[in-house]
Enzyme design. Structure first.
Site, PDB file in Angstrom:
ATOM      1  N   ASP A 258     -18.244 -74.482 -20.230  1.00 46.70           N
ATOM      2  CA  ASP A 258     -18.959 -73.673 -19.089  1.00 46.70           C
ATOM      3  C   ASP A 258     -20.283 -74.444 -19.080  1.00 46.70           C
ATOM      4  OD1 ASP A 258     -19.525 -71.282 -17.398  1.00 46.70           O
ATOM      5  OD2 ASP A 258     -21.104 -71.166 -19.123  1.00 46.70           O
ATOM      6  N   ALA A 259     -20.633 -74.902 -17.756  1.00 47.37           N
ATOM      7  CA  ALA A 259     -21.755 -75.033 -17.452  1.00 47.37           C
ATOM      8  C   ALA A 259     -22.728 -75.780 -18.220  1.00 47.37           C
ATOM      9  CB  ALA A 259     -22.815 -73.532 -17.077  1.00 47.37           C
ATOM     10  N   HIS A 261     -24.471 -78.356 -17.684  1.00 44.67           N
ATOM     11  CA  HIS A 261     -25.985 -78.723 -17.263  1.00 44.67           C
ATOM     12  C   HIS A 261     -26.935 -77.962 -17.737  1.00 44.67           C
ATOM     13  CE1 HIS A 261     -23.882 -76.112 -14.369  1.00 44.67           C
ATOM     14  NE2 HIS A 261     -24.894 -75.464 -14.469  1.00 44.67           N
ATOM     15  N   GLU A 295     -17.616 -78.096 -16.672  1.00 44.60           N
ATOM     16  CA  GLU A 295     -18.050 -77.535 -15.521  1.00 44.60           C
ATOM     17  C   GLU A 295     -19.736 -77.806 -15.332  1.00 44.60           C
ATOM     18  OE1 GLU A 295     -19.713 -73.486 -13.048  1.00 44.60           O
ATOM     19  OE2 GLU A 295     -19.637 -73.362 -15.327  1.00 44.60           O
ATOM     20  N   ILE A 393     -15.922 -66.479  -5.936  1.00 48.48           N
ATOM     21  CA  ILE A 393     -15.754 -65.300  -5.438  1.00 48.48           C
ATOM     22  C   ILE A 393     -16.470 -64.107  -6.084  1.00 48.48           C
ATOM     23  CG2 ILE A 393     -13.848 -63.455  -5.207  1.00 48.48           C
ATOM     24  CD1 ILE A 393     -11.831 -65.602  -5.424  1.00 48.48           C
TER      25      ILE A 393
END
Length: 596
Positions: A258-259, A261, A295, A393
Site C-alpha cells: 500500500d502507498a 510513496h 501501489e 470508488i
C-alpha cells in the site's frame, strides 16, 4: 537484511525503551530477561520459563504497568486489539495444496475484494464459497484488501494496528489458511494487500515498546514508520518478517504494498528493494512465483526495474494514469486530477507508453511529474490497471461506482478496454456485473470521540471540494457498511447478467489469444479520432475497436474475423466496419477463432 537478534523464545519481545518487562501468560506472571543482540538489535527480552506448548493467552507488562499490552507480533487477538494476544501455530494447519504450481503476473487477471462486503456474512469462509464463481469468471489472482487486526467490527482495513494477526471477525488465521488452500484448489493465487506506511488510530501500542514510529514526522495518515532512524534495523526486520509470514506460513502468492510513496526511507538500500529480494528468495525456496506489487502515484518505473539495473525488483506497480484516462473518456468527468486526461489522445499515450505523466506537466500537482519507462527493462504486464478500485470508488463523496451512472454501453466499452489492454487488468468486486450497490467509506471506531472526528473530517474534506455535506455518508453509521455489501441476486438479471457474460467472454479471449498480454510495449499500434470518438489498437493478430461516442462510427482498413462484439457491429463489404454508439469489438486476422 537479517539480524541475529534473540533466541527462539516463544514470547520474545523487542522493548528497548523498557527497563523491566513481565510476561502475563494464562494468568501467571513470568519476569523477562534481556537477551544480548547483534549490533543494532539490542532490547530483546525473553521468558525462558513461560509455557512451551498449547495455546496461551498472553500480554506484556512494561515497567510495572498493571495493564498488559498485546504482542506487536500477535497471531491472534480473539478479544480485539486492546486485549490479550493468543498464540497460533500456522504449522498446525494441514495444507492440501502440494500440487499448486503458482501463477505468474503476465497473462493474469486480478480480482480485488473486501472480505467484509463481498458476501452477506462478510467472512473468509463465506468468501471461500464464492471461489467457484471467480474461477468461472476467469480470475487468476484474488486480491484481498487488508485483513490484519483493527479496532471495531468493520473497516476498509487501512486502520490496521496488528500486522501479524487476521481480524477475528473474518474468521482469524485458520479461516485465512482455508481460504488460500481453497483458492489454490480452484486454480487461483492469492495476493494480500499489506500496509507498511502507517498504523491506525486505535490499538497502536508499538510506540510503548520501542522506536517503531518517527514521532513528529507524519505522512497523510499519521506518524511515519521508522525505516531509517535509530532502532530502524529491528523495525525493518519486523516488516520483512511480516511479509514472510504471508508468503511462507500462509502460502500467499503475492503482496500488494500500500502507498509506497509514503514509505520514508533515506537508506542506500530502500525497504522496497529488500522486500523485492525477500520475495525472490522465498520464490526460490518454495519453487513458486511470489509477486510483489507496489501501489504508487509517483510514476517512477524504478520500482519495477531489476535490482541489477538499480531498480527495486518488484513484479508490478499500479498505474493510476490508465484509470484516469479510462474514467474521463467514459464518464466525461474532468474535475481535480482528471483534468489532464480529457482526450482519447491521452488514453492512446497511456496504452502505448504506460504513463501519461512521464516527465510532463501535471496541472493537478502544479509541477512536472513522473519519468518515462525504459521499455527494454519492463514488460507491460508489470503495470496493474483498472477502471475501478476500492480507492477510486470509496474515496468519492458518495462511494458511487461507474455502474450507478452509466448504462450498459459505456460499461461494456470500459470492460473491453481494460481486459484487452497490454497491462495486467484488475477488477473490483461487483464491477463484472455492474453492481448497483455503492462502496462507501465505512468505519466502526468504538471510541465516540474518534468516530465523531472521522465523520466530521470526512464531511469537511468534501465540503472543501464543493459537495453538499448532506450527501456524504457518515462512515460510523452501520448502514454505510451494510449498503456497501454486494447484492448478488442482481448478477442474474437483465443488463447485469449481460455484462457478466461479457466479462467472462473477455477473460476467455485473453487466455485464447496470449499476444494480448504477452507482447511488449513495442508491439502496440494505436490509432484514434478524438472528434469522432473512436480508438483502435492492435496486438499481434488481434485488433480492438472502441467507440466512445453515442453515434455509430465507420472504421476502414478492418479485416479478419469478429471474435467479440458488445453491441451491433456491422461488417461491410471490403474492409470496413460500423460500430454502434458506445460499443466495442475484437477481431483477429489469424486462423484461430476464440470461443467465449
Amino acid at each position: 537484511m537479517s539480524l541475529t537478534h534473540h533466541g527462539s523464545g516463544r514470547f520474545d519481545v523487542w522493548a528497548p525503551d523498557a527497563s523491566a518487562v513481565s510476561l502475563l501468560a494464562n494468568g501467571h506472571h513470568y519476569p523477562m530477561k534481556q537477551v544480548a543482540g547483534a549490533p543494532g538489535a539490542d532490547g530483546w527480552w525473553s521468558a525462558p520459563d513461560a509455557p512451551a506448548d498449547a495455546d496461551v493467552d498472553y500480554g506484556y507488562l512494561l515497567d510495572g504497568d498493571a495493564h498488559p499490552l498485546p504482542d506487536p507480533r500477535s497471531r491472534r487477538l480473539p478479544d480485539g486489539v486492546h486485549a490479550l494476544s493468543r498464540t497460533y501455530d500456522p504449522a498446525s494447519y494441514a495444507w492440501q495444496d502440494a500440487g499448486w504450481q503458482g501463477k505468474e503476473l503476465r497473462g493474469s487477471v486480478i480480482y480485488e475484494l473486501h472480505v467484509g462486503t463481498f458476501t452477506p456474512a462478510g467472512t473468509l469462509d463465506a468468501a471461500t464459497d464464492k471461489l467457484g464463481y471467480l474461477a468461472d469468471l476467469g480470475i487468476d489472482f484474488v486480491e484481498l484488501l487488508p485483513v490484519n487486526g483493527f479496532n471495531g467490527t468493520h473497516n476498509w482495513g487501512y486502520d490496521g494496528v496488528q500486522w501479524f494477526a487476521v481480524h477475528e471477525g473474518y474468521g482469524g488465521p485458520a479461516a485465512y489458511q482455508r481460504f488460500v488452500d481453497a483458492a489454490h484448489a480452484a486454480g487461483m493465487g492469492v495476493i494480500q494487500d499489506v500496509v507498511y506506511n502507517h498504523l491506525g488510530p486505535s490499538g497502536n501500542y508499538l510506540a510503548r515498546f520501542g522506536p517503531y514510529l518517527k514521532q513528529g514526522d507524519a505522512n497523510t495518515w499519521g506518524d511515519s514508520v521508522n525505516l531509517d532512524g535509530p532502532g530502524s534495523d529491528v523495525v525493518r526486520e519486523y516488516i520483512l518478517d511480516n511479509a514472510a509470514l504471508w508468503l511462507r506460513d500462509y502460502h500467499v502468492d503475492g503482496l500488494r504494498l500500500d502507498a509506497v510513496h509514503a514509505l520514508r526511507d533515506e537508506r542506500a538500500v530502500h525497504l522496497l528493494e529488500e522486500l523485492g529480494a525477500l520475495g525472490d528468495a522465498i520464490s526460490a525456496e518454495t519453487g513458486l512465483p511470489k509477486t510483489l506489487i507496489a501501489e504508487s502515484d509517483l510514476n517512477n518505473p524504478r520500482l519495477i526495474y531489476p535490482r541489477d539495473a538499480n531498480g527495486y525488483g518488484l513484479a508490478g506497480q499500479w498505474s493510476d494514469d490508465f484509470h484516469h484516462a479510462v474514467h474521463v473518456n467514459v464518464s466525461g468527468e474532468t474535475a481535480g486530477y482528471y483534468g489532464d486526461f480529457a482526450s482519447l489522445g491521452v488514453l492512446a499515450k497511456v496504452l502505448k507508453d504506460g504513463f501519461l505523466h512521464d516527465g510532463s506537466y501535471s496541472s493537478f500537482r502544479g509541477r512536472h511529474h513522473g519519468r518515462p519507462i525504459n521499455t527494454s527493462l519492463v514488460h507491460p504486464a508489470a503495470l496493474v490497471v483498472c477502471s475501478q478500485n476500492h480507492d477510486q470508488i470509496g474515496n468519492r463523496a458518495t462511494g458511487d461506482r461507474l455502474s450507478q451512472s452509466l448504462p450498459y454501453g459505456p460499461l461494456a466499452v470500459t470492460a473491453v478496454l481494460t481486459l484487452t489492454s497490454p497491462f495486467t487488468p484488475m477488477l473490483f468486486m461487483g464491477e463484472e456485473f455492474g453492481a448497483s450497490t455503492p462502496w462507501q467509506f465505512f468505519t466502526s471506531h468504538p471510541e465516540p470521540e474518534l468516530g465523531k472526528a472521522t465523520a466530521e473530517g470526512r464531511i469537511r474534506e468534501f465540503e472543501r471540494m464543493g459537495w453538499d455535506p448532506a450527501v456524504v455518508p457518515d462512515p460510523q453509521d452501520p448502514e454505510t457498511f451494510r449498503r456497501s455489501k454486494l447484492n448478488w441476486a442482481e448478477a442474474a438479471d437483465g443488463d447485469h447478467a449481460r455484462l457478466l457474460s461479457l466479462y467472462r467472454a473477455l477473460t476467455a479471449l485473453r487466455r485464447a489469444y496470449p499476444e494480448l498480454a504477452g507482447l511488449g510495449f513495442a508491439e502496440m499500434d494505436v490509432m484514434f479520432d478524438d472528434d469522432a470518438g473512436w480508438l483502435r489498437f492492435r496486438r499481434g493478430s488481434v485488433e480492438v475497436l472502441l467507440n466512445f461516442s453515442a453515434s455509430p462510427v465507420r472504421l476502414d482498413g478492418v479485416g479478419g474475423t469478429v471474435l467479440l462484439s458488445t453491441d451491433g457491429t456491422t461488417l461491410l463489404d471490403g474492409d470496413s466496419l460500423v460500430l454502434a454508439g458506445h460499443s466495442g469489438a475484437v477481431l483477429t486476422t489469424g486462423a484461430e477463432v476464440a470461443s467465449s
